[in-house]
Design an enzyme around this catalytic site. Sequence first.
Site, PDB file in Angstrom:
ATOM      1  N   GLU A  98       0.816  -1.215   0.000  1.00 45.69           N
ATOM      2  CA  GLU A  98       0.000   0.000   0.000  1.00 45.69           C
ATOM      3  C   GLU A  98       0.855   1.273   0.000  1.00 45.69           C
ATOM      4  O   GLU A  98       0.614   2.190   0.776  1.00 45.69           O
ATOM      5  CB  GLU A  98      -0.955  -0.010   1.201  1.00 45.69           C
ATOM      6  CG  GLU A  98      -1.945  -1.155   1.176  1.00 45.69           C
ATOM      7  CD  GLU A  98      -2.938  -1.126   2.321  1.00 45.69           C
ATOM      8  OE1 GLU A  98      -2.557  -0.684   3.414  1.00 45.69           O
ATOM      9  OE2 GLU A  98      -4.094  -1.521   2.118  1.00 45.69           O
ATOM     10  N   GLU A 136      -6.940  -7.418  -1.204  1.00 46.68           N
ATOM     11  CA  GLU A 136      -7.674  -7.267   0.055  1.00 46.68           C
ATOM     12  C   GLU A 136      -9.111  -6.866  -0.227  1.00 46.68           C
ATOM     13  O   GLU A 136      -9.410  -5.699  -0.486  1.00 46.68           O
ATOM     14  CB  GLU A 136      -7.010  -6.227   0.971  1.00 46.68           C
ATOM     15  CG  GLU A 136      -5.677  -6.666   1.539  1.00 46.68           C
ATOM     16  CD  GLU A 136      -5.115  -5.679   2.574  1.00 46.68           C
ATOM     17  OE1 GLU A 136      -5.877  -4.795   3.034  1.00 46.68           O
ATOM     18  OE2 GLU A 136      -3.917  -5.792   2.890  1.00 46.68           O
TER      19      GLU A 136
END
Length: 852
Positions: A187, A254
Amino acid sequence: MAQMGTCSVSKLLFFFFTTLLLVSQLIQCSITYDKKAIIINGQRRILLSGSIHYPRSTPEMWEDLIRKAKDGGLDVIDTYVFWNGHEPSPGNYNFEGRYDLVRFIKAVQKVGLYVHLRIGPYICAEWNFGGFPVWLKYVPGVSFRTNNEPFKMAMQGFTQKIVQMMKNENLFASQGGPIILSQIENEYGSQSNSRDGAAYIDWAAKMAVGQDTGVPWVMCKEDDAPDPLINACNGFYCDYFSPNKPYKPTLWTEAWSGWFTEFGGAIHQRPVEDLAFAVARFIQKGGSFVNYYMYHGGTNFGRTAGGPFITTSYDYDAPIDEYGLIRQPKYGHLQELHKAIKLCEHALVSSDPVVTSLGTYQQAHVFSSGQGNCAAFLSNFHTTSAATVIFNNRHYNLPSWSISILPDCKNVVFNTASVGVQTSGMQMLPTNSMMFSWETYDEDISSLGEGSTITAAGLLEQINVTRDSSDYLWYITSVDISPTESFLRRGQKPTLTVNSAGHAVHVFINGLFSGSSFGTRENRGCRFSGPVHLQAGTNRIALLSIAVGLPNVGLHYETWNTGIQGVVLNGLDQGNKDLTWQKWSYQVGLKGESMNLVSPSQDSSVDWSRGSLAAQNNRPLTWYKANFNAPDADEPLALDMRSMGKGQAWVNGQSIGRYWMAYAKGDCNTCSYSGTYRATKCQSGCNQPTQQWYHVPRSWLKPKQNLLVVFEELGGDASKISLVRRSVTRVCADAYENHRTIENYSIESNREPKVLQGAKVHLQCTTGQSISSIKFASFGNPAGTCGSFQKGTCHAPNSLAILEKECLGKESCLVNVSHGKFGTDPCPNMLKRLSVEAVCSTSSTTTQPNSR
């Protein structure tokens, strides 16, 4: 004899070459990718994955969790690698117990699933310091996650350590192991827009590829992931996402199954109808890899929770709950979704979707391989209204905010909003285990600072002093009060103001508790301002600063401060007295920590007190210990800590984590599955403690004489701490007679689909339980939901008798939903449903449950 010898040699040679062939096939396992999918041994695959983090459960739980994941229709187990757990100090490694990474991956391999190993080593994950070891902050010249040589050297060293460990155990798929994907970084997002950020990402990608693992590497939420790395999506929805190159597959690393909790916040729940809708939206747009974050959330044991203020529970509203029990209907509905997707797999990986409008909010995504394989996804994005659409000259009813899956472009086998699986009700029930032999120990405040080796002019940053060896740091100073001060005569107390960068502070004046202040996850800092009792002469001020988990996300969070930053005394004759820059002494941790009071083998010379617990009620900074025997049966266990305030707890020397009875604030109004989901949308538990129950793994217990130790910061009633068991006490089923399930659909040998008529309801208690009673049963048009079913105007009078005959005394039962099962049709020309509520119980079930 010669013939026998020749025969034996031939058999040996045959065995040798057969074994060699099998081994070579394992070693030559190929993992590649193209624009459609991950390719395993030449076959494109739709891969369904779930996150299970090994340190958030125990090794004794791992295989059961993984088998439940496989039974739920998953192909892959996804896990981060936890650097700070594996290298607590430079060069000293820990791969034991909950951190036995090799054992975990081999457990996945044993069950027959693949692994996505997210090495990071930055992981976020609401984990302490985002997975980085705190010692990394003190490497000279280091700056986290940028083009910084000291950081890159440490990151490369740990990455190589993990990769080599996997290679040594032959765990990469290229060696015949289960690891088919690895992730570097995590991320990174917009940070790569800077020149240093872009250089760092380019370096990280080259470093990862240089490890020569033989499997593809992934970067999630990193649009600029360099080739050959695959950039991937994280979020509640990812159907908008496309990879940065047309020859890369569309991966969702995710898919958030729920959301994490913070002390003082409400519990977040994501309706399974919306989660299934999100996954189906992704698949119909050409997505080929979905990972549920989390599939099992687990527990932040010890001081591993980050945030700060992340709860010890990391349940995440996942399909398998914190304790390892299946959460229904989330688990079962997703299981049905996975079966439906797999029926479409060949068409999905062989063609791109053809999109056709079926209405203002309705679409058809059709996949046709040209070999007779056709699959269709019919969607309705309207948030309140169902729609009837015409597709291939047939009529289909689409509930609002839903997708129907047709693996043959004709028959609906699954709709994301039509939940036909059971709903299970979990409760916390009392056990037959009682706490006994309570003793207490008061944290010594009077001797604070005596012989302290740390003194400074001014206030030091907390983590610089503690290096995160403890949540606690004492700041100690003194102030002299003249006997002529006016407040001594007037009785008006001066005010002490303490400003802290976080996360909490308890104030003691001359050994007496004066008050506390707490930050929040949104605002880590806190400010205490209150009257304090001072006397003429020297007064000791002791401030206990508390970290509640180190930050895990944010730009260069390693530079963020924790601890006391300013102290001012107001209301003196000469005005305000700033104590910030005077001499302060420091004590790292608690005396009870240095004495190792939590250990079952701790020094018997410790002066524990056996006095009445009532006398210790609401006393701050108190240690408690008691013994208990392990309860009967094998249901998951927890400590009920509602009678306490804030602190930490240990069982047989193992930390079950931080506890805090912070009451939840939020918006706990009704929740609809339809419409875009956000973490603030579906909340529960408002005006209750955010976390009341704390998981105690069964594997930590002995049959007799288990030791519980509690450190209470604020004051509580330890006599009311109890051991409870988590149990499925109620199961409900609710299905219409025309409800289609995967079990009602089959593919014949000639590839022609066949629909088997007859909907069914399936009631399932957990292992060791049986259905002890049928609380409600009605075939007709009953109203309500699980826990509040009511008979309608149409009701088959023998409904209850039929269900009792089919289900009582059994762990599970399957009942046809048809008027033939219930005799005559109670209301012809009406679509009927069967609603059932059953009670599950074991021989040890008792009364007075607590549900949440």
